[in-house]
Design a protein around this motif. Structure first.
Motif, mmCIF file in Angstrom:
data_model
loop_
_atom_site.group_PDB
_atom_site.id
_atom_site.type_symbol
_atom_site.label_atom_id
_atom_site.label_comp_id
_atom_site.label_asym_id
_atom_site.label_seq_id
_atom_site.Cartn_x
_atom_site.Cartn_y
_atom_site.Cartn_z
ATOM 1 N N ALA A 12 40.181 17.569 24.321
ATOM 2 C CA ALA A 12 39.467 18.822 24.599
ATOM 3 C C ALA A 12 39.677 19.302 26.029
ATOM 4 O O ALA A 12 39.528 20.494 26.311
ATOM 5 C CB ALA A 12 37.976 18.644 24.318
ATOM 6 N N MET A 13 40.054 18.395 26.912
ATOM 7 C CA MET A 13 40.257 18.782 28.311
ATOM 8 C C MET A 13 41.393 19.778 28.487
ATOM 9 O O MET A 13 41.434 20.503 29.481
ATOM 10 C CB MET A 13 40.517 17.541 29.161
ATOM 11 C CG MET A 13 39.290 16.707 29.358
ATOM 12 S SD MET A 13 39.644 15.251 30.362
ATOM 13 C CE MET A 13 37.970 14.598 30.533
ATOM 14 N N THR A 15 42.027 22.281 26.409
ATOM 15 C CA THR A 15 41.773 23.465 25.583
ATOM 16 C C THR A 15 41.118 24.580 26.390
ATOM 17 O O THR A 15 40.623 24.356 27.497
ATOM 18 C CB THR A 15 40.840 23.112 24.393
ATOM 19 O OG1 THR A 15 39.540 22.791 24.903
ATOM 20 C CG2 THR A 15 41.395 21.950 23.582
ATOM 21 N N ASP A 16 41.078 25.757 25.782
ATOM 22 C CA ASP A 16 40.424 26.911 26.407
ATOM 23 C C ASP A 16 38.909 26.764 26.439
ATOM 24 O O ASP A 16 38.244 27.469 27.200
ATOM 25 C CB ASP A 16 40.782 28.193 25.649
ATOM 26 C CG ASP A 16 42.241 28.560 25.795
ATOM 27 O OD1 ASP A 16 42.885 28.109 26.771
ATOM 28 O OD2 ASP A 16 42.745 29.288 24.924
ATOM 29 N N THR A 17 38.371 25.888 25.617
ATOM 30 C CA THR A 17 36.914 25.719 25.544
ATOM 31 C C THR A 17 36.427 24.560 26.414
ATOM 32 O O THR A 17 35.306 24.081 26.233
ATOM 33 C CB THR A 17 36.471 25.484 24.093
ATOM 34 O OG1 THR A 17 37.090 24.278 23.609
ATOM 35 C CG2 THR A 17 36.836 26.656 23.197
ATOM 36 N N TRP A 18 37.253 24.125 27.357
ATOM 37 C CA TRP A 18 36.899 22.962 28.165
ATOM 38 C C TRP A 18 35.565 23.137 28.889
ATOM 39 O O TRP A 18 34.758 22.200 28.940
ATOM 40 C CB TRP A 18 38.002 22.617 29.169
ATOM 41 C CG TRP A 18 37.518 21.610 30.168
ATOM 42 C CD1 TRP A 18 37.444 21.759 31.513
ATOM 43 C CD2 TRP A 18 36.982 20.311 29.881
ATOM 44 N NE1 TRP A 18 36.902 20.642 32.081
ATOM 45 C CE2 TRP A 18 36.605 19.732 31.093
ATOM 46 C CE3 TRP A 18 36.766 19.592 28.711
ATOM 47 C CZ2 TRP A 18 36.042 18.461 31.191
ATOM 48 C CZ3 TRP A 18 36.204 18.328 28.790
ATOM 49 C CH2 TRP A 18 35.855 17.770 30.020
ATOM 50 N N GLN A 19 35.280 24.275 29.454
ATOM 51 C CA GLN A 19 34.038 24.436 30.220
ATOM 52 C C GLN A 19 32.800 24.197 29.347
ATOM 53 O O GLN A 19 31.856 23.541 29.779
ATOM 54 C CB GLN A 19 33.980 25.812 30.887
ATOM 55 C CG GLN A 19 34.960 25.955 32.037
ATOM 56 C CD GLN A 19 34.816 24.866 33.092
ATOM 57 O OE1 GLN A 19 33.717 24.508 33.507
ATOM 58 N NE2 GLN A 19 35.938 24.332 33.524
ATOM 59 N N PRO A 98 35.195 20.551 17.309
ATOM 60 C CA PRO A 98 35.550 21.969 17.111
ATOM 61 C C PRO A 98 36.503 22.528 18.167
ATOM 62 O O PRO A 98 37.170 23.530 17.919
ATOM 63 C CB PRO A 98 34.198 22.683 17.171
ATOM 64 C CG PRO A 98 33.201 21.654 16.786
ATOM 65 C CD PRO A 98 33.741 20.362 17.351
ATOM 66 N N ALA A 99 36.601 21.891 19.314
ATOM 67 C CA ALA A 99 37.487 22.374 20.370
ATOM 68 C C ALA A 99 38.949 22.019 20.122
ATOM 69 O O ALA A 99 39.838 22.537 20.791
ATOM 70 C CB ALA A 99 37.049 21.790 21.723
ATOM 71 N N LEU A 100 39.206 21.161 19.145
ATOM 72 C CA LEU A 100 40.547 20.623 18.937
ATOM 73 C C LEU A 100 41.328 21.374 17.870
ATOM 74 O O LEU A 100 40.755 22.002 16.994
ATOM 75 C CB LEU A 100 40.446 19.145 18.535
ATOM 76 C CG LEU A 100 39.626 18.252 19.465
ATOM 77 C CD1 LEU A 100 39.603 16.834 18.936
ATOM 78 C CD2 LEU A 100 40.164 18.299 20.877
#
Length: 140
Positions: A12-13, A15-19, A98-100
């Motif tokens: 997940a690090m 990805t665009d959703t990391w924050q 879900p971030a993957l």
């Protein structure tokens, strides 16, 4: 579950959703070990930089090593406070997975298998590919 969480966190690090994912991990740590939140935040950022560099270089060994470090951290957290297992499961299911991408999700799927063999029976179980080569002799 601990292994899946560590692996999913590292994936997940990048990805665009990391924050949002980072915020969810820190929220777990704030509830569990508030005194560690600052160091965990720093460690997450260092790990993310390592993951991004590893992806640029095609260095899967570094990603696996980082995932191992976070698996250990999650394992220690749950070992010290078993009641956090449910929160870690929620983090995995609601925030990390879900971030993957679909391929990354299949890499972290958990499998639970049970088997029993009686009277000399054999059981073969595998979470992925399995190849068995046996020669049976009937004794004649």
């Amino acid at each position: 579950m601990v292994a899946a969480a560590g692996t999913a966190l590292i994936a997940a690090m990048a990805t665009d959703t990391w924050q949002q994912t980072r915020t969810a991990v820190l929220r777990l740590w704030r509830r569990a070990r508030p005194e560690q939140t600052g160091s965990v935040e720093d460690d997450l950022e260092a790990a993310r930089q390592g993951v991004l560099a590893a992806r640029t270089d095609g260095d899967t060994d570094t990603e696996q090593a980082l995932a191992g470090q976070w698996r250990l951290r999650f394992q220690q957290l749950v070992r010290e406070s078993p009641e956090l297992a449910a929160e870690l499961r929620r983090l995995l299911d609601d925030d990390l997975t879900p971030a993957l991408s679909a391929d990354e999700r299949s890499d972290i799927a958990s499998i639970v298998m049970q088997a029993r063999a009686d009277r000399g029976g054999r059981v073969y179980q595998a979470g992925r590919d399995q190849h068995i080569s046996e020669t049976f002799h009937d004794g004649t």
